[in-house]
Motif scaffolding. Structure first.
Motif, short mmCIF file in Angstrom:
data_model
loop_
_atom_site.label_atom_id
_atom_site.label_comp_id
_atom_site.label_asym_id
_atom_site.label_seq_id
_atom_site.Cartn_x
_atom_site.Cartn_y
_atom_site.Cartn_z
N LYS A 25 0.76 -1.14 0.03
CA LYS A 25 -0.04 -0.01 0.03
C LYS A 25 0.88 1.29 0.09
N GLY A 26 1.84 1.24 0.77
CA GLY A 26 2.75 2.32 0.64
C GLY A 26 3.44 2.51 -0.44
N LEU A 27 3.97 1.75 -1.33
CA LEU A 27 4.62 1.94 -2.54
C LEU A 27 3.45 2.46 -3.48
N GLN A 28 2.24 1.79 -3.64
CA GLN A 28 1.35 2.36 -4.24
C GLN A 28 0.97 3.78 -4.21
N ARG A 29 0.78 3.97 -2.79
CA ARG A 29 0.42 5.39 -2.75
C ARG A 29 1.44 6.49 -2.85
N VAL A 30 2.70 6.07 -2.60
CA VAL A 30 3.98 7.13 -3.00
C VAL A 30 3.93 7.10 -4.43
N ALA A 31 3.81 6.20 -5.20
CA ALA A 31 4.18 6.10 -6.66
C ALA A 31 2.92 6.90 -7.31
N GLY A 32 1.93 6.59 -6.63
CA GLY A 32 0.50 7.36 -7.26
C GLY A 32 0.56 8.70 -7.11
N THR A 33 1.23 9.19 -5.74
CA THR A 33 1.33 10.54 -5.40
C THR A 33 2.22 11.27 -6.21
N LEU A 34 3.53 10.67 -6.38
CA LEU A 34 4.32 11.18 -7.28
C LEU A 34 4.12 11.50 -8.50
N LEU A 35 3.53 10.60 -9.24
CA LEU A 35 3.01 10.64 -10.53
C LEU A 35 1.90 11.68 -10.92
N GLY A 36 1.00 11.62 -9.79
CA GLY A 36 -0.32 12.28 -9.97
C GLY A 36 0.15 13.72 -9.52
N SER A 37 1.02 14.05 -8.42
CA SER A 37 1.41 15.43 -8.34
C SER A 37 2.14 16.02 -9.34
N VAL A 38 2.79 15.36 -10.06
CA VAL A 38 3.68 15.97 -11.21
C VAL A 38 2.65 16.24 -12.39
#
Length: 731
Positions: free
Chosen positions: A458-471
């Motif tokens: 879940k942590g990897l999913q949220r971090v990866a999603g937030t990084l790409l989504g914030s960009v």
């Protein structure tokens, strides 16, 4: 993999992508792997409207506080997980009322020490919501998030507090109106779909057995076969819960509910018969005239699959099923041909012919009842006991909570871990004065799961999603010059993200992150929030990983032996029921078989979590694979014996029952105590008064015991050396 004394696990096909090596790369590789299925388009549209309409009203009226109605619409839509309308309305109503109360109580400013204390109390309490099921667990997580947002964004007057609560209630009611009124109100639709899934899974089993080759190794214990059996049991449990909840919520019962009840009963009965047929075909000889008998049986199974899919189509689309052409007597004609079959082949194929006749009867009833669904025709003559809980069976909420108020409970540990970690996050982020500090705490709440492997994933999913989504959000800020354009793109992103959520959580995060960032930027006018969200998410993810590692770490290898022991004891109880003389009632056998199925599902889920955490050599996982596979095969062997008891109800299985019970109890005790099992007796006692078929079935069952005993002996040190005092209560 053969079901005899030389059984081995070389036939096991491990789940794709589940190697024990490459621990972190395996998690990363799975981030963008889509699950099978279709997007939840209706849920996405409802969620987009639930959020978009209040935001539009807020923009047109220039009332920033009206955006709380949009937040309420989003949260209430997220708590709607489908199912009976009464259950959905109750969950959505609870989110609306409790969300308004949380905002009303917490909205005024407070000092840091008060925020920290309230965070620990409330988030811990929300963590305990998991003990009541999945939907209350989601409700608890959303209420915890709403609490943190209300804490971080206080208002400064009682009038504003009241207005905020009113807007939240309005948004919640709007979301409920969308989901429960504007969409077609068909109370039995969820139950129909759940039962249709049962028939689809049964059809898959029938088709798989129908194409078994005449030569080659057994197909009973392969990974695909184990997964199909697990899906059948899971679908039956889901349908049971859905239909029971639907009927409990209706004061007056219609004929539609009775039709669905009969279809569910038939599906459960056919699951037993298909298991018995699979075991019988796997054990029966294939040489000479036996080949023709086997071919006729497999041809009948193909006809069965056609009937089952016809019933599923009637449940989903309202069509009238067309019965397939069956030749039930084909196997019997082979048995009566000149020369016939030698024993024990004759007894085995005669038993198989009897099973085919019984499954044909159930299939005919299912097709008949499915054809009456739309026109409301009366049921055929059958005993239909209402499928709902008897009065007094449901337990009080405080009794359920009391079961988990112990350090041995997974829910207790998770709730306390969640509360403490969220408290540290609040104290650290608010104390440092971080911009939008609540994103740190929200990340902790979303990422932290009861199990270490799930938290990492879940942590990897949220971090990866937030990084790409914030960009993506950074780019959209420069591309969209107008406010109304941003509102439109927010709604679109919410719609698409919720639609793909069942298929891939990372993509859901990638699309949800820019929507939330843009929403916050519109409210605050701060156009640099994408970078802030990235930093806060990284900090929250790191705190969540520290929490799962430092606070009551309970790795899956400490739970897996307990789960397998529960399966073996359920198998023991099931065999005791089957071996009773006189033969017990079908309802007693069905309940015992259901308990084994539920225990197997729990053990398999534990093994999947173990795969996610495992860092040792891959070969050490093989005994665990063997335990899961052959525990299910032992259950199938007992089921096959139960199906044949009608032909020889007077045979004395007492000595065999005691032998098998003692062996299973010894294996279960060895797993719990993390020790090697005692020696297994070399020979089982003979079966008095049994024919060749029953002796063959008992011999097969005893051989399964030998494989299980060998697997427990080979359990790796990493699984045996777990803390002996770990006795988790199932969540």
């Amino acid at each position: 993999m053969r079901g005899d004394g030389g059984e081995a696990t070389e036939g096991w096909v491990a789940p794709r992508g589940r190697s024990a090596r490459g621990h972190l790369p395996r998690h990363v590789a799975g981030l963008f792997r889509f699950q099978p299925g279709r997007p939840a388009v209706a849920a996405g549209l409802r969620t987009g409207l639930a959020l978009g309409v209040p935001l539009l009203v807020s923009a047109l009226l220039q009332m920033p506080q009206a955006s709380w109605a949009g937040m309420a619409g989003l949260f209430v839509a997220l708590v709607d997980k489908g199912g009976p309308y009464r259950t959905r309305a109750r969950a959505m109503g609870a989110m609306t009322v409790l969300g308004a109360l949380v905002g009303f109580i917490i909205a005024l400013p407070s000092p840091l020490w008060v925020d920290v204390g309230l965070t620990f109390f409330w988030v811990t309490a929300c963590g305990f919501a998991r003990c009541y099921g999945d939907t209350p667990g989601i409700l608890g997580m959303l209420l915890a998030n709403l609490f943190v947002v209300s804490l971080a964004l206080p208002v400064h007057s009682p009038k504003a507090v009241l207005l905020q609560a009113v807007f939240f209630v309005a948004g919640g009611l709007w979301s409920m109106f969308l989901a429960l009124v504007l969409w077609p109100l068909r109370p039995y639709r969820p139950a129909r779909l759940a039962i249709a899934n049962c028939y689809e899974e049964l059809a898959s089993v029938a088709e798989a057995v129908a194409v078994w080759p005449l030569e080659g190794p057994s197909r009973v214990g392969t990974w695909d076969a184990v997964q199909r059996a697990a899906r059948v049991r899971q679908s039956l449990e889901t349908a049971r819960a859905t239909l029971g909840a639907t009927r409990q919520g209706r004061q007056e019962e219609s004929g539609r509910g009775e039709h669905l009840l009969v279809l569910l009963e038939d599906a459960d009965a056919m699951s037993l018969l298909l298991t018995a047929m699979s075991e019988s075909l796997d054990e029966a000889p294939r040489e000479g005239a036996c080949r023709q008998a086997r071919q006729e049986a497999q041809r009948a199974l193909r006809s069965l699959a056609v009937d089952l899919r016809g019933v599923a189509g009637a449940l989903v689309r309202g069509t009238v099923p067309v019965p397939a052409s069956w030749d039930v007597e084909a196997v019997t004609r082979v048995l009566q041909a000149d020369g016939g079959l030698p024993e024990p082949a004759r007894s085995q194929y005669a038993h198989l012919a009897g099973l085919l006749g019984r499954v044909r009867e159930h299939s005919a009833v299912a097709v008949d009842v499915a054809s009456r669904l739309e026109r409301g025709g009366p049921l055929p003559e059958r005993d239909t006991k209402p499928f709902s809980m008897d009065p007094g069976q449901s337990r009080a909420w405080w009794a359920v909570l009391g079961d988990h108020l112990t350090p041995e409970s997974v829910v207790f540990r998770h709730a306390l871990r969640l509360g403490l970690t969220a408290t540290v996050a609040t104290a650290l982020a608010e104390g440092l004065g971080l911009n939008h500090w609540y994103w740190v705490t929200i990340t902790v709440i979303v990422v932290l799961q009861p199990y270490a492997g799930l938290t990492t994933e879940k942590g990897l999913q949220r971090v990866a999603g937030t990084l790409l989504g914030s960009v993506l959000a950074m780019g959209l800020v420069h591309v969209l010059p107008e406010r109304w354009m941003m509102l439109a793109i927010i709604v679109v992103l919410i719609c698409v993200s919720v639609s793909v959520r069942p298929l891939n959580f990372t993509v859901f995060q990638v699309l949800l992150a820019p929507a939330l960032v843009l929403l916050a930027e519109i409210q605050t006018g701060d156009w640099q929030l994408a970078g802030v969200r990235i930093l806060n998410t990284l900090l929250g993810g790191a705190l969540a990983l520290l929490g799962i590692r430092l606070l009551w770490p309970s790795p899956e290898h400490a739970r897996f032996p307990e789960e397998v022991a529960s399966v073996l004891r359920a198998d023991r109880d099931y065999f005791r029921e089957v071996a009773r003389t006189p033969v017990p009632k079908e309802s007693d056998l069905r309940e015992a078989r259901r308990k084994v199925g539920v225990a197997l599902l729990s053990a398999e889920a534990s093994f999947q979590r173990l795969l996610g955490e495992w860092k040792g050599p891959a070969k050490e996982l093989e005994p665990g694979m063997a335990l899961i596979t052959f525990a299910r095969r032992l259950t199938a062997a007992v089921t096959a014996l139960a199906a044949s008891r009608a032909w020889h109800p007077t045979s004395d299985l007492g000595p065999v029952m005691r032998y098998v019970s003692d062996a299973l109890e010894e294996l279960a005790s060895a797993l719990v105590a993390r020790r090697a099992p005692g020696g297994l007796k070399r020979e089982a006692p003979p079966v008095e008064g049994a024919d060749a078929l029953e002796r063959t079935q008992v011999s097969r069952l005893v051989r399964q015991l030998g494989v299980l005993h060998h697997a427990v002996e080979r359990m790796p040190p990493a699984l045996r050396a777990a803390e002996a005092d770990v006795r988790p209560v199932p969540a």
